[in-house]
Design an enzyme around this catalytic site. Structure first.
Site, PDB file in Angstrom:
ATOM      1  N   ASP A 204       0.834  -1.200   0.000  1.00  0.00           N
ATOM      2  CA  ASP A 204       0.000   0.000   0.000  1.00  0.00           C
ATOM      3  C   ASP A 204       0.875   1.259   0.000  1.00  0.00           C
ATOM      4  O   ASP A 204       1.856   1.334   0.753  1.00  0.00           O
ATOM      5  CB  ASP A 204      -0.874  -0.025   1.265  1.00  0.00           C
ATOM      6  CG  ASP A 204      -1.942   1.037   1.261  1.00  0.00           C
ATOM      7  OD1 ASP A 204      -2.793   1.006   0.365  1.00  0.00           O
ATOM      8  OD2 ASP A 204      -1.917   1.900   2.172  1.00  0.00           O
ATOM      9  N   GLU A 274       2.033  -0.183  -4.730  1.00  0.00           N
ATOM     10  CA  GLU A 274       1.118   0.869  -5.170  1.00  0.00           C
ATOM     11  C   GLU A 274       1.918   2.168  -5.174  1.00  0.00           C
ATOM     12  O   GLU A 274       2.215   2.738  -4.120  1.00  0.00           O
ATOM     13  CB  GLU A 274      -0.068   0.998  -4.196  1.00  0.00           C
ATOM     14  CG  GLU A 274      -1.119   1.955  -4.733  1.00  0.00           C
ATOM     15  CD  GLU A 274      -2.003   2.580  -3.656  1.00  0.00           C
ATOM     16  OE1 GLU A 274      -3.026   3.159  -4.009  1.00  0.00           O
ATOM     17  OE2 GLU A 274      -1.651   2.504  -2.464  1.00  0.00           O
TER      18      GLU A 274
END
Ligand code: GLC
Length: 550
Positions: A204, A274
């Site tokens: 993330d 990400e």
């Protein structure tokens, strides 16, 4: 690269499951891990895909629906427990489906015991696990950094009289990755899941974990929103050069990769970051100078270009040109933070987009429900869940997170029929747009995905062949060739992919490519010999042609 050196995550297709919205087996109105176990046949037999990426299922107060983790090594009771997780991994592996889990290293929940301890006093042993700073002389926050979700990225703590940094919600305090204990703790988390058998991680906001050590102000962006990502309110008023992406981040990912590699002998594990960086030079650095960092930073470029043949071709060509030798490409057309593909492009173009995604060179990631053409759902104000919308109008991500549409039954087969309220409302079209109905229709979008996925599995040229775009085609078309060593008389296998981005028929003449056999049309209604010197694409049609000679 020899044939055998291609790894499963390079040749395969990843499917993102947002567990809250996939299948509710307990009647809570929220999806769970048992639901994913139940639908493994769908992922394996109906589609089929090679890996699932599960968005967070860890214990969490759900301020950001699981991206605020309160315990990295357990399962929130809403989703199940470690036992069902183990079962999921085992059963997925029996079907040769890999399991990729979300790792959220930039921040924890403010209810995580680490933060509770850090916040308890300035002398706490975990004080330095988070990023605390003194106010400026006038009491204002330490610098001008803005949270992605709007407002200052600093929150005042009354009790210890310092500010803490939160790049997202104030309930998501940023960890201090410059503290070796934090790194060790998080790498222990990584080992915990690797030992449980996961095949990799989706990291993330991977670029956020290292910030300027001097906390310098971000420069002001005088042309707010000029940046190529979608408008993000306040956040667009600055160039985000000091609050994220500090070059020290690369040392961390080099070490992270070593942890992963130490588990990869038997079964290679994968790391996908990400990384919302749209400058190729900066972006490719996440592969590592010696390809020794993340296996792939997610490539979000196509989410930011209009549905236009030239713009899409340019995005693909520029990625191909930017990739260092040996770095593996990937493409994303949807996820839990973006407007649905079928809403952005329309349902007809969504078919062409499916062909694009599954025939480009690189690993495709599909988002649950996009294979049905699920669209953004308007969520009434009293049912909105995403905290982002509360701060910045029109920015909620609920519309793309609505329950998976399995069948025309009550609750769309997502939850038991007696459940009164699902965590988000269903799309109104669920009685016609669902797995059961689309499986009965031989030309549905789901059937197109199935055909594309099975075709891709059979065709090594699609999994690993070279890519080259062809010039001299109508401006509304994007035409490219995938080439690999193969069984033809000259030892090569070639596939031509021709995509019509417009609502008018388009005529294509690629004489030099000779004859071919059309193997798949997005309309699912034609096959057989075609003349590449005179080929008509119908409105919103994409085709794959096996080229026999040139
Ligand atoms: C990532 C996630 C998003 C989340 C944010 C903060 O961008 O995809 O859903 O809100 O990180 O963790």
């Amino acid at each position: 690269m020899t044939t055998s050196s291609y790894l499963w995550w390079q040749t395969g297709v990843i499917y993102q499951v947002y567990p809250r919205s996939f299948k509710d087996t307990t009647g809570s109105g929220v999806g769970d891990l048992w639901g994913v176990v139940e639908e493994l046949d769908y992922l394996d037999q109906t589609l089929p895909v090679d890996a699932i990426w599960l968005s967070p299922f860890y214990p969490s107060p759900m301020a950001d629906f699981g991206y605020d983790v309160a315990d990295y090594t357990d399962v929130d009771p809403l989703f199940g427990d470690l036992e069902v997780f183990d079962e999921l991994v085992e059963r997925a592996h029996q079907r040769s489906i890999g399991v990729i889990v979300d790792l959220v290293p930039n921040h924890t929940s403010d209810r995580h015991p680490w933060f509770i301890e850090s916040r308890s006093s300035r002398e706490s042993l975990k004080r330095d696990w988070y990023i605390w700073a003194e106010p400026q002389l006038d009491g204002s926050p330490p610098n001008n950094w803005i949270s992605v979700f709007g407002g200052s990225a600093w929150e005042w703590d009354e009790f210890t009289e310092q500010y803490y940094l939160h790049s997202f919600l104030k309930e998501q305090p940023d960890l201090n990755w410059r503290n070796p204990e934090v790194k060790k703790a998080m790498f222990d988390v990584v080992r915990f899941w690797l030992e449980r058998g996961v095949d990799g991680f989706r990291v993330d906001v991977a670029h956020y974990i290292m910030k300027d050590p001097h906390f310098r102000d971000n420069p002001v962006d005088p042309e707010r929103g000029r940046s190529i990502h979608r408008p993000m309110g306040d956040y667009d008023s600055q160039f985000h050069i000091h609050d994220s992406g500090h070059s020290d981040v690369h040392d961390i990912y080099r070490e992270f990769r070593q942890v992963l590699d130490s588990y990869s002998d038997e079964r290679p594990r994968v790391s996908i970051g990400e990384v919302h960086i749209f400058d190729w030079e900066e972006w490719v650095r996440y592969y590592g100078e010696n390809l020794d960092e993340l296996h792939m930073p997610f490539n979000f470029t196509l989410l930011n270009v209009p549905w236009d043949a030239r713009a899409v071709r340019d995005a693909v060509d520029s990625l191909e040109a930017a990739l260092p030798d040996g770095a593996w490409p990937n493409y994303v057309l949807g996820n839990h933070d973006e407007s649905r593909l079928a809403t952005r492009y329309g349902r007809e173009a969504a078919r062409v987009a499916a062909m694009l995604l599954l025939t480009l060179r690189g690993t495709p990631t599909l988002y649950y429900g996009d294979e049905l053409g699920m669209t953004d759902v308007d969520i009434p104000a009293d049912r909105q869940q995403d905290p982002w919308i509360l701060d910045t109008a029109k920015m909620g991500r609920d519309p793309c997170r609505t329950p998976m549409q399995w069948s025309p039954k009550p609750n769309a087969g997502f939850a038991p029929p007696h459940v009164d309220q699902l965590w988000l409302p269903l799309a109104e079209d669920y009685e016609t747009v669902n797995v059961q109905v689309q499986l009965k229709n031989p030309t549905s979008l789901l059937q197109l995905y199935r055909r594309l996925l099975t075709y891709r599995r059979r065709k090594p040229v699609l999994q690993r062949g070279a890519y080259r775009a062809l010039d001299g085609v109508p401006p509304a078309c994007f035409v490219y060739v995938r080439t690999d060593v193969g069984p033809s008389s000259d030892g090569w296998e070639r596939l031509l992919v021709a995509l019509n981005f417009s609502s008018q028929a388009q005529r294509i003449c690629v004489d030099s490519w000779g004859a071919g056999s059309l193997s798949l049309s997005t309309h699912l209604d034609r096959q057989g010999p075609v003349d590449l010197g005179d080929l008509t694409l119908r409105p919103h049609e994409g085709i794959i042609v096996e080229v026999s000679d040139r």
